[in-house]
Design a protein around this motif. Structure first.
Motif, mmCIF file in Angstrom:
data_model
loop_
_atom_site.group_PDB
_atom_site.id
_atom_site.type_symbol
_atom_site.label_atom_id
_atom_site.label_comp_id
_atom_site.label_asym_id
_atom_site.label_seq_id
_atom_site.Cartn_x
_atom_site.Cartn_y
_atom_site.Cartn_z
ATOM 1 N N THR A 5 0.818 -1.610 0.256
ATOM 2 C CA THR A 5 0.250 -0.046 -0.002
ATOM 3 C C THR A 5 0.872 1.203 0.024
ATOM 4 O O THR A 5 0.333 1.973 -0.510
ATOM 5 N N ALA A 6 2.125 1.019 0.894
ATOM 6 C CA ALA A 6 2.701 2.442 1.225
ATOM 7 C C ALA A 6 3.370 2.485 -0.370
ATOM 8 O O ALA A 6 3.561 3.907 -0.419
ATOM 9 N N ASN A 7 3.628 1.929 -1.117
ATOM 10 C CA ASN A 7 4.793 1.355 -2.173
ATOM 11 C C ASN A 7 3.570 2.115 -3.540
ATOM 12 O O ASN A 7 4.370 2.966 -4.148
ATOM 13 N N TRP A 8 1.915 2.142 -3.573
ATOM 14 C CA TRP A 8 1.327 2.869 -4.829
ATOM 15 C C TRP A 8 0.987 4.191 -3.826
ATOM 16 O O TRP A 8 1.115 4.954 -4.829
ATOM 17 N N GLY A 208 10.134 15.696 8.166
ATOM 18 C CA GLY A 208 8.647 16.871 8.490
ATOM 19 C C GLY A 208 7.865 15.826 7.267
ATOM 20 O O GLY A 208 8.248 15.921 6.540
ATOM 21 N N HIS A 209 6.553 15.767 8.342
ATOM 22 C CA HIS A 209 5.946 15.151 7.021
ATOM 23 C C HIS A 209 3.693 15.156 7.342
ATOM 24 O O HIS A 209 3.611 15.925 9.101
ATOM 25 N N ALA A 210 3.005 15.319 6.563
ATOM 26 C CA ALA A 210 1.919 15.909 6.661
ATOM 27 C C ALA A 210 1.041 15.037 6.783
ATOM 28 O O ALA A 210 1.040 13.997 6.071
ATOM 29 N N ASP A 211 -0.110 14.673 6.468
ATOM 30 C CA ASP A 211 -1.454 13.935 6.467
ATOM 31 C C ASP A 211 -1.947 14.286 4.622
ATOM 32 O O ASP A 211 -1.147 15.079 4.289
ATOM 33 N N ARG A 212 -2.516 13.773 3.926
ATOM 34 C CA ARG A 212 -2.708 13.762 3.340
ATOM 35 C C ARG A 212 -4.534 15.167 2.663
ATOM 36 O O ARG A 212 -4.301 15.113 1.392
ATOM 37 N N LEU A 213 -4.802 15.490 3.936
ATOM 38 C CA LEU A 213 -5.613 16.703 3.587
ATOM 39 C C LEU A 213 -4.828 18.326 3.352
ATOM 40 O O LEU A 213 -3.713 18.609 4.294
ATOM 41 N N GLY A 214 -5.572 18.804 2.094
ATOM 42 C CA GLY A 214 -4.969 19.628 2.250
ATOM 43 C C GLY A 214 -3.757 19.420 0.708
ATOM 44 O O GLY A 214 -3.908 18.347 0.079
ATOM 45 N N SER A 215 -3.604 20.862 -0.013
ATOM 46 C CA SER A 215 -2.725 20.559 -1.620
ATOM 47 C C SER A 215 -1.779 20.102 -1.378
ATOM 48 O O SER A 215 -0.895 20.551 0.139
ATOM 49 N N LYS A 256 0.019 5.577 7.912
ATOM 50 C CA LYS A 256 -0.923 5.342 7.682
ATOM 51 C C LYS A 256 -2.597 6.084 6.813
ATOM 52 O O LYS A 256 -2.250 7.196 6.526
ATOM 53 N N SER A 257 -2.936 4.641 6.348
ATOM 54 C CA SER A 257 -3.869 5.206 5.650
ATOM 55 C C SER A 257 -5.152 5.167 5.999
ATOM 56 O O SER A 257 -5.849 4.230 6.637
ATOM 57 N N CYS A 258 -5.863 6.073 6.088
ATOM 58 C CA CYS A 258 -8.143 5.939 6.352
ATOM 59 C C CYS A 258 -8.837 6.221 5.455
ATOM 60 O O CYS A 258 -8.570 6.790 3.835
ATOM 61 N N ASN A 274 -0.108 10.449 10.448
ATOM 62 C CA ASN A 274 0.726 10.761 9.576
ATOM 63 C C ASN A 274 1.518 12.605 9.843
ATOM 64 O O ASN A 274 2.992 13.010 9.077
ATOM 65 N N ARG A 275 0.805 12.596 10.977
ATOM 66 C CA ARG A 275 1.498 14.165 11.062
ATOM 67 C C ARG A 275 2.721 14.531 12.018
ATOM 68 O O ARG A 275 2.537 14.419 13.579
ATOM 69 N N ARG A 276 3.718 14.411 11.611
ATOM 70 C CA ARG A 276 5.069 13.989 12.748
ATOM 71 C C ARG A 276 6.145 14.107 11.698
ATOM 72 O O ARG A 276 6.520 14.618 10.388
ATOM 73 N N ALA A 277 6.514 14.497 12.866
ATOM 74 C CA ALA A 277 8.552 14.219 12.546
ATOM 75 C C ALA A 277 9.862 13.729 13.131
ATOM 76 O O ALA A 277 9.495 12.977 14.477
ATOM 77 N N GLN A 278 10.184 13.070 12.109
ATOM 78 C CA GLN A 278 11.017 12.156 12.451
ATOM 79 C C GLN A 278 12.986 12.296 12.503
ATOM 80 O O GLN A 278 12.999 12.886 11.631
ATOM 81 N N VAL A 279 13.294 12.142 14.407
ATOM 82 C CA VAL A 279 14.296 12.683 14.304
ATOM 83 C C VAL A 279 15.488 10.956 14.535
ATOM 84 O O VAL A 279 14.795 10.356 14.329
ATOM 85 N N GLU A 280 16.571 11.065 13.160
ATOM 86 C CA GLU A 280 17.127 10.059 12.806
ATOM 87 C C GLU A 280 18.703 10.771 13.281
ATOM 88 O O GLU A 280 19.652 11.808 12.995
#
Length: 286
Positions: A5-8, A208-215, A256-258, A274-280
């Motif tokens: 699903t993530a790949n698609w 940084g990441h965002a969800d799919r709502l919005g442009s 995550k898909s909803c 999906n509204r996240r930031a990952q520190v590595e």
């Protein structure tokens, strides 16, 4: 969400860039931050052989592992690389000076192009990216003996310091790029408190990441602001600003898909991961 699903999802958002090949390269050169994004997307989607240069050079040690014939074209090379990294967590970052210096086949690398490290489980690939052509002209494997005797180092390999990796994921409120009190506490305990045990930081990325709502444009900027907010907090707590690189992935890499069924409030709540930031952070222990 499954990897399929993530790949698609990612394939749909990146197809216009990763499958464009020479057509995209004619428009403009890539930035170094974009190159990292394109490399990760090419391996995640498994549908972008165009990222490999027609004249790609494969390190002898990697060619031997992949069992590639001398006349293998870029499509076969890409397929072999995808199979090598399949079903592994992928991280792409700038290659460290130490990694470049310790790579036995470095004499075969054009120093005019930036180098990246792709980590896939216990595999580390050294990937060079031609920003002007938007292709990969060289790929090798780090941490394995070279097949080039003239470049092999004599004598026993010196003992290497222990390597430690830190990963922390912080969530954000809908349409917000401000760290919550809970996120600050988590950063303090999972990152700041552990940095004192690291003698030398090899790299520190905040994605940084965002969800799919919005442009796409709005979410791209929002993801960048989230990464910048985490970086600013780490610096305020004593982290070295020069060591931290930030990058925004917009809504292209959801975890995550909803479904759209139900109320908007329920959808917003479902998409929260999906509204996240990952520190590595990776470095050597004291």
């Amino acid at each position: 969400m499954t990897r399929a699903t993530a790949n698609w999802i990612v394939r749909a958002s990146l197809a216009g860039v990763l499958t464009a090949g020479p057509a995209f390269a004619q428009q403009r050169a890539a930035t170094e931050a974009e190159a990292r994004y394109y490399i990760q997307g090419a391996f995640l989607t498994q549908a972008a052989p165009g990222i490999i240069s027609e004249r790609v050079t494969i390190g002898h040690e990697l060619r031997r592992r992949l069992a590639l014939p001398p006349d293998a074209d870029k499509v076969k090379i890409y397929a072999a690389l995808v199979a090598l990294t399949d079903n592994k967590q992928l991280v792409v970052r700038k290659a460290t000076p130490e990694e470049i210096a310790n790579y036995p086949g470095r004499a075969r690398i054009d120093p005019s192009h930036p180098l990246y490290t792709l980590e896939a489980g216990d595999i580390r690939l050294l990937i060079q990216y031609d920003l002007q052509a938007n292709t990969v002209p060289f790929i090798g494997q780090l941490g394995v003996p070279s097949a080039e005797p003239e470049l092999a180092q004599a004598g026993p390999e010196p003992k290497k310091p222990a390597v430690v990796s830190l990963v922390s994921t912080e969530l954000f409120e809908f349409n917000q790029a401000t760290l919550t009190p809970e996120a600050r506490v988590k950063l303090d305990s999972e990152v700041i408190a552990k940095l004192k045990d690291i003698a030398e930081i090899r790299y520190a990325n905040v994605n940084g990441h965002a969800d799919r709502l919005g442009s796409a444009q709005y979410n791209q900027r929002l993801s960048e602001k989230r990464a910048e907010a985490v970086r600013a907090y780490l610096v305020s707590r004593g982290a070295d600003a020069a060591k931290i690189e930030t990058f925004g992935f917009g809504k292209t890499l959801p975890v995550k898909s909803c479904p759209d069924r139900g109320s908007r409030a329920a959808l917003i709540e479902c998409l929260a991961p999906n509204r996240r930031a990952q520190v590595e952070v990776q470095g050597t222990l004291r």
